[in-house]
Design a protein around this motif. Structure first.
Motif, PDB file in Angstrom:
ATOM      1  N   LEU A 113      -4.619  -8.003  -3.799  1.00  0.00           N
ATOM      2  CA  LEU A 113      -5.781  -7.621  -4.541  1.00  0.00           C
ATOM      3  C   LEU A 113      -6.298  -6.333  -4.004  1.00  0.00           C
ATOM      4  N   TRP A 114      -7.120  -5.404  -4.845  1.00  0.00           N
ATOM      5  CA  TRP A 114      -7.840  -4.424  -4.698  1.00  0.00           C
ATOM      6  C   TRP A 114      -9.135  -4.704  -3.945  1.00  0.00           C
ATOM      7  N   ASN A 115      -9.877  -4.185  -3.341  1.00  0.00           N
ATOM      8  CA  ASN A 115     -11.230  -4.430  -2.998  1.00  0.00           C
ATOM      9  C   ASN A 115     -12.339  -4.041  -4.124  1.00  0.00           C
ATOM     10  N   LEU A 125      -6.957  -0.251   7.395  1.00  0.00           N
ATOM     11  CA  LEU A 125      -6.142   0.350   6.182  1.00  0.00           C
ATOM     12  C   LEU A 125      -6.205  -0.448   4.794  1.00  0.00           C
ATOM     13  N   ARG A 126      -6.462  -1.723   5.079  1.00  0.00           N
ATOM     14  CA  ARG A 126      -6.930  -2.254   4.002  1.00  0.00           C
ATOM     15  C   ARG A 126      -7.859  -1.830   2.884  1.00  0.00           C
ATOM     16  N   GLU A 136       0.771  -1.163   0.237  1.00  0.00           N
ATOM     17  CA  GLU A 136       0.081   0.032  -0.056  1.00  0.00           C
ATOM     18  C   GLU A 136       0.729   1.223  -0.132  1.00  0.00           C
ATOM     19  N   ASP A 137       0.504   2.221  -0.544  1.00  0.00           N
ATOM     20  CA  ASP A 137       1.054   3.778  -0.894  1.00  0.00           C
ATOM     21  C   ASP A 137       0.318   4.442   0.556  1.00  0.00           C
ATOM     22  N   ILE A 138       0.771   4.539   1.385  1.00  0.00           N
ATOM     23  CA  ILE A 138       0.255   5.141   2.652  1.00  0.00           C
ATOM     24  C   ILE A 138      -0.064   6.755   2.615  1.00  0.00           C
ATOM     25  N   ALA A 162      -5.033   0.389  -1.547  1.00  0.00           N
ATOM     26  CA  ALA A 162      -4.416  -0.549  -0.518  1.00  0.00           C
ATOM     27  C   ALA A 162      -4.892  -2.026  -1.159  1.00  0.00           C
ATOM     28  N   THR A 163      -4.151  -2.891  -0.630  1.00  0.00           N
ATOM     29  CA  THR A 163      -4.467  -4.485  -1.225  1.00  0.00           C
ATOM     30  C   THR A 163      -4.423  -5.472   0.127  1.00  0.00           C
ATOM     31  N   ALA A 164      -4.962  -6.572  -0.152  1.00  0.00           N
ATOM     32  CA  ALA A 164      -5.037  -7.795   0.832  1.00  0.00           C
ATOM     33  C   ALA A 164      -4.685  -8.795   0.163  1.00  0.00           C
TER      34      ALA A 164
END
Length: 850
Positions: A670-672, A779-780, A170-172, A785-787
């Motif tokens: 993956l993105w949500n 934060l996901r 993720e790019d914070i 952000a990805t999970a």
């Protein structure tokens, strides 16, 4: 000047209310750490200011691109003047016309703890420290770059250390862009007419803008440079910086590495709406490339620029081919060529050659951010992984090699050691078919004529004329003269060449070479020696083994039968390469595993933006993260650009997944959201991340608590093992709400759990807040952000898998219970997520409201 003298000299305190700063409160020797703050500052160019409390002041660095949680990202940080402690609490606007004009927010704040003596670290140019903030945590480093003659800026690198707080998925800066104090964005602060203004002017009445908020000078399109500053003339041509050849890439923090393209070096000059393309010697080749490349440069948002790069012809495999480029130019069909831009020398009247390379590349990436991924003009990505690892990857992909560049170096014309080139070489045996005498003396050896067997015939492979010493060449010539033949061993035109002394095809030579040309001759070849142990009639062209190779014994026992394997058009190179050496689990084993679960996996991974964790040499070697396409990416991996021009990767079918395996991908994130509705997520994920020592019973109880709370709100939820330390609770959504609304919901949910049971849960990322608790990671759910993907493997010993499971099985399972080698052999979870998308609800229209 020392302490705050330089800070004060830059400001007129009769015009600004910025704090002068109190007298120094503590000596540097008395202090070890203190507060830190990161200001997000929308000045002439958006940047971030890192400030560390020490000795009664704030040491300060301007970080152009902001801090990154990814250890592979090195961020340029320019050391600026010390600031007063009072400055750390400011959030507001500095009016136009005053130093640092623009809006400012407190993007993060907290405590910093130095390792060792910080004053000594500043002198040596190496600060190591820990941050305990809302967004930034764990260990960090600031490393000073070597100063160059005439350089005025004090350049450093800000680097995240690889620890529990590191995140490469993720790019914070994008997922958490707003103030930790007010919750406002930097744009909202700048637009707020009643906000804080550091000026002697009175605060404006509600609805009125602060005085001076409109810029009094025009600015260029990209550089932001005020037009009233006298522009520096754009050179007609700059002699290019050239690389020095070395046998291996340099190592260390001061280097980045790029692909060595197999094309023509060009310099693009943009001025007055016209584009000229010059070769490395200054020849104007604009007309040779027709309008395709020139038009791409003309569309850039700038008035003048000088851009360094290389034009290439790409094959179907995405690899540049010099022979294809020559053919395109000679045939006059130079319409499908690509210009890879890797340096920016001049922009809108500003000469950038004295700037560090990293700063120039940041400006170049910004300039090219709107170009499409398949356009004729592309940005040349760089990598910060070890150079030797990068070279191995490049060679496996069939690239020419690697260019390594010092991140702190200015642009120097001519050949030097700021740029180092390392070439790929291959080694193979070839039959010696004859030799060409030296032109200076027929008694000396000039070059060898080489061949290999194919279909019962000896085929020509070109010549090699290097790698000999005078003595070895003389000895080899004597041996060849002893087996001289009157006829050539080749058929056709190759056997009718003149000036060759033909020999019986009996001797075998080992040759190092760069690559094969399109006509099947060797490039960049060198003689290594004779092979006395190999018969000439066994010498054939060596090719990569197809994906039908045998497996290692330990992994073969674990794999499902071959009948379950799904067919793919993707060919694996090195299928026997162990990606998990601890169990002998190979690249082929990984493809077989994904084939066995594809029908269940596909609905949750296809057409979703993804990020890859790759380990081409196995999880015990170098592991790196990839978000964007690189050279050699298989056509089955699709690409798109979002509304911000950011390139996104995704797959559509099993061939796409197989292509990820070919890259050595050990984790898929993956993105949500799906690519056709990328701004409206279709699920929410809560990652339950326990602190070390938290009992597993508490983690399971936390998952059930999340489920019960979501059920009370009218949402269905599903369970997934993470393959790591915790569980994921996933909530399906109808894709209606935007990212900000989704993340606000997830954050509020996590905060409510924390407030209800503060001894059990925390919604704060910092290590200190996590002690003895479970971090409810929301934060996901931010944009970008990805999970971890359902059914994806993890880069951990044993090849664990993130597995969808039924809630009824929670009490029996550990988060890493499922291993890739056993899935499909009795441990599958076919029914676990059945009906997932059918149970989706809108965020505002929950089950009880529909």
């Amino acid at each position: 000047m020392a302490n705050l003298d330089l800070y004060r000299s830059k400001r007129d305190f009769s015009r600004t209310r910025e704090p002068k700063g109190a007298a120094k409160r503590r000596s540097r020797a008395e202090q070890a750490g203190g507060a830190f703050v990161v200001h997000k500052h929308a000045a002439r160019r958006l940047h971030y200011d890192l400030r560390l409390e020490h000795g009664g002041v704030l040491w300060s660095w301007a970080v152009t691109r902001g801090p990154s949680l990814d250890p592979a990202e090195k961020r340029l940080a320019v050391h600026v003047e010390d600031h007063p402690l009072e400055y750390g609490g400011f959030e507001g606007t500095i009016p136009e016309g005053e130093y640092g004009a623009g809006s400012v927010i407190i993007w993060d704040e907290g405590k910093w703890i130095p390792e060792g003596n910080p004053a000594g670290g500043m002198e040596k140019g190496h600060l190591a420290f820990t941050l305990e903030g809302h967004k930034l945590g764990g260990r960090w480093k600031l490393v000073r770059l070597k100063s160059r003659r005439g350089e005025k800026r004090d350049n450093w690198l800000l680097i995240k250390v690889d620890d529990d707080f590191a995140r490469d998925d993720e790019d914070i800066l994008k997922t958490a862009p707003d103030s930790v104090v007010s919750g406002k964005s930097v744009e909202e602060v700048g637009d707020d007419p009643a906000g804080d203004v550091w000026s002697t002017d009175e605060k404006p009445a509600k609805g009125r803008k602060p005085r001076g908020t409109k810029s009094s000078t025009a600015r260029s399109k990209v550089s932001g440079r005020p037009a009233k500053i006298e522009a520096e003339p754009l050179p007609r041509f700059v002699e290019p910086c050239l690389a020095t050849l070395e046998d291996k890439p340099p190592a260390g923090e001061h280097w980045l590495h790029e692909v060595k393209f197999d094309g023509y070096r060009l310099q693009a000059r943009i001025s007055g709406g016209k584009v000229r393309l010059h070769t490395r010697t200054g020849l104007d080749w604009t007309d040779r490339f027709r309008d395709q490349i020139a038009a791409a440069f003309a569309a850039l948002p700038c008035d003048t620029a000088l851009i360094d790069g290389e034009v290439v012809a790409l094959g179907k495999d995405g690899i540049s081919s010099f022979s294809a480029l020559q053919a395109a130019l000679s045939d006059g069909e130079a319409t499908d060529l690509v210009f890879y831009a890797f340096d920016l020398l001049h922009l809108d009247g500003e000469d950038l050659r004295a700037e560090p390379l990293l700063a120039r590349k940041e400006r170049l990436e910004e300039l090219l951010q709107a170009t499409k991924p398949d356009a004729a003009l592309r940005y040349s990505e760089h990598f910060v992984e070890p150079g030797q690892t990068m070279l191995r990857h490049a060679c496996r992909m069939g690239l020419e090699g690697v260019i390594s560049k010092r991140v702190d170096a200015p642009y120097r014309s001519g050949r030097g050691r700021d740029w180092i080139k390392s070439k790929c070489t291959q080694r193979q045996e070839f039959v010696i078919a004859g030799y060409v005498p030296c032109k200076a003396s027929r008694n000396q050896l000039g070059s060898l004529v080489l061949g290999y067997h194919e279909g019962g015939e000896l085929k020509p492979a070109g010549r090699v004329g290097t790698g000999f010493t005078r003595k070895s060449a003389a000895n080899l010539k004597r041996r060849l003269d002893a087996i001289a033949a009157e006829t050539a061993p080749f058929e056709g035109a190759a056997g009718r060449e003149r000036g060759i002394v033909w020999v019986k095809p009996e001797l075998v030579a080992e040759i190092a070479f760069g690559s094969w040309t399109a006509s099947k001759t060797l490039r960049h070849s060198a003689f290594l020696g004779l092979r006395e142990d190999k018969p000439a009639d066994e010498v054939i062209e060596e090719k990569p083994v197809k994906a039908a190779a045998s497996r290692t014994r330990s992994a073969a026992k674990l794999m499902p039968p071959r009948a379950s394997r799904r067919e793919t058009t993707v060919t694996l190179s090195n299928p026997d390469k162990p990606l998990w050496p601890d169990i002998g689990f190979t690249k082929q084993n990984l493809l077989d595993y994904y084939a066995s679960v594809w029908e269940r996996m596909a609905p949750f991974v296809v057409e979703r933006p993804l990020s890859l964790l790759r380990a081409p040499d196995g999880i015990g070697g170098q592991v790196f993260f990839q978000k964007h396409a690189g050279a050699g990416l298989h056509k089955s991996v699709s690409r798109m650009k979002d509304k911000d021009g950011e390139e996104l990767l995704f797959i559509r079918d099993f061939d796409g997944l197989a292509a990820l395996v070919q890259l050595g991908t050990v984790e898929i994130h993956l993105w949500n959201a799906k690519v056709d509705a990328v701004e409206t997520p279709d699920q929410v994920i809560f990652d339950l991340d326990p602190d070390k020592g938290v009992p597993m019973e508490r983690v399971r109880a936390a998952a059930l608590t999340v489920r019960a709370r979501l059920d009370e709100l009218g949402f269905a939820s599903f369970l997934k093992t993470s393959g790591g330390k915790g569980f994921h609770v996933v909530m399906p959504l109808k894709p209606k709400a935007g990212w900000d609304e989704i993340k606000a919901f997830a954050r509020g949910f996590a905060k409510a759990m924390e407030q209800a049971q503060p001894k059990l849960y925390t919604a704060t990322l910092s290590k200190q807040a996590r002690k003895g608790r479970i971090f409810v990671d929301y934060l996901r759910n931010g944009r970008g952000a990805t999970a971890i993907a359902p059914y994806s493997t993890r880069a951990r010993p044993g090849a664990p898998v993130a597995m969808p499971v039924a809630w009824a099985r929670l009490g029996q399972l550990a988060p890493d219970a499922f291993k890739a080698g056993t899935i499909g052999a009795g441990e599958s979870e076919d029914e676990a997520w059945r009906g997932f998308f059918e149970l989706a609800r809108t965020l505002t229209g929950r089950r009880d409201a529909e």
